[in-house]
Write a protein that holds these residues in place. Sequence first.
Motif, short mmCIF file in Angstrom:
data_model
loop_
_atom_site.label_atom_id
_atom_site.label_comp_id
_atom_site.label_asym_id
_atom_site.label_seq_id
_atom_site.Cartn_x
_atom_site.Cartn_y
_atom_site.Cartn_z
N ASP A 1 0.81 -1.22 0.00
CA ASP A 1 0.00 0.00 0.00
C ASP A 1 0.85 1.28 0.00
N PRO A 2 0.22 2.34 -0.54
CA PRO A 2 -1.09 2.40 -1.15
C PRO A 2 -1.03 2.00 -2.63
N ARG A 3 -1.82 1.00 -2.99
CA ARG A 3 -1.85 0.53 -4.38
C ARG A 3 -2.50 1.59 -5.28
N SER A 4 -2.06 1.62 -6.52
CA SER A 4 -2.65 2.49 -7.56
C SER A 4 -2.64 3.96 -7.15
N PHE A 5 -1.61 4.38 -6.44
CA PHE A 5 -1.56 5.78 -6.02
C PHE A 5 -1.05 6.65 -7.17
N ASP A 6 -1.73 7.77 -7.42
CA ASP A 6 -1.41 8.67 -8.53
C ASP A 6 -0.49 9.79 -8.03
N TRP A 7 0.81 9.60 -8.22
CA TRP A 7 1.77 10.59 -7.74
C TRP A 7 1.69 11.89 -8.55
N SER A 8 1.35 11.80 -9.81
CA SER A 8 1.25 13.02 -10.62
C SER A 8 0.10 13.90 -10.14
N ALA A 9 -1.00 13.28 -9.68
CA ALA A 9 -2.12 14.06 -9.13
C ALA A 9 -1.71 14.75 -7.84
N LEU A 10 -0.93 14.06 -7.01
CA LEU A 10 -0.43 14.70 -5.79
C LEU A 10 0.57 15.79 -6.12
N GLN A 11 1.38 15.58 -7.13
CA GLN A 11 2.34 16.59 -7.57
C GLN A 11 1.63 17.89 -7.91
N MET A 12 0.57 17.83 -8.72
CA MET A 12 -0.17 19.03 -9.11
C MET A 12 -0.75 19.75 -7.91
N ARG A 13 -1.28 19.00 -6.97
CA ARG A 13 -1.94 19.62 -5.83
C ARG A 13 -0.94 20.25 -4.86
N LEU A 14 0.14 19.57 -4.57
CA LEU A 14 1.14 20.16 -3.67
C LEU A 14 1.81 21.37 -4.31
N ALA A 15 1.99 21.33 -5.63
CA ALA A 15 2.54 22.49 -6.32
C ALA A 15 1.59 23.67 -6.24
N ALA A 16 0.27 23.40 -6.40
CA ALA A 16 -0.71 24.47 -6.31
C ALA A 16 -0.75 25.09 -4.92
N LEU A 17 -0.41 24.28 -3.91
CA LEU A 17 -0.37 24.78 -2.52
C LEU A 17 0.99 25.39 -2.17
#
Length: 300
Positions: free
Chosen positions: A280-296
């Motif tokens: 775990d965590p299976r199928s985690f989307d690192w690119s989606a987290l990348q966009m969000r942390l960058a926006a923050l």
Amino acid sequence: MLRPPERLLWARRRSSRPLVLAIGLGGMACLLGLGWLARAIGERPPERRDSSLLSFLRDGVQGSSTNEGLPRRAPTPPPVQAWSSPLRRQCRGTDAALKQRLQRLSAVLQQRTFHLDTDPTNYGERFNQDAFGQPVDPTPRLIVLHETVYGLSSAINTFVTPHPSDEDQVSYHTLIGLQGEVVQVLDPSRRAFGAGNSAFNGQWVVTNPKLNGSVNNFALHLSLETPLDGENDDSEHSGYTAAQLDATAVVLADWMKRFPIPPQSITTHRAVDLGGERQDPRSFDWSALQMRLAALGRLC
């Protein structure tokens, strides 16, 4: 002139005198022996006197030389492959609408967070010393991502249920539901039981001299609710919702700012697990987290 009965009694008394004398001498010897033993005990050097029970227990906890079955020093973490973070530095190119949405969510994070009454058997305090008396820094400097495998309510029920046996105890600091629910299982100042036999970039802390080390003493644990199609042992599932990823990014950004924790120290249970059993965590989307942390603004 003694009569026969009196003569016999006199003879018996004469024959018993050596026995009485022997018994008397033996008693004196015993008294002298006891006196010598008492004197020897009294003259024993102070450093050889018996330890108090409290000292004995303290020595046992610290793994002193009196406990021959325990090592005197913390075992060295086994060599592991260094963590290569999927998160990259990003200062530009963030989506304006995404940024506004996450900023609004950040502003109400505390009001939206549900605080769970976790049973004390499922967590501990952070240690300032390891099991061998060596100083350690308990300040959180690592974030470990997990998934629940089963639903949010099942995870919550696990944490509020007493588990006296060590092998049954588990907890995270925060749960993120599929609808973006934020559940604080533990305050970050507490030590969650999120990863057992684990290390990060060759770092762990041994808090039990009979067991291997763990990252728990310096880690924060966040677990995402698994979608319904992931309640199995498959290597992947449909992934996490946008609402889940929004809430995850907001919680991570808050932790990164408070402690602070760099993006390179956000990892997975799979990466820190030394037993090779966790995925775990299976199928985690690192690119989606990348966009969000960058926006923050946490990747710049």
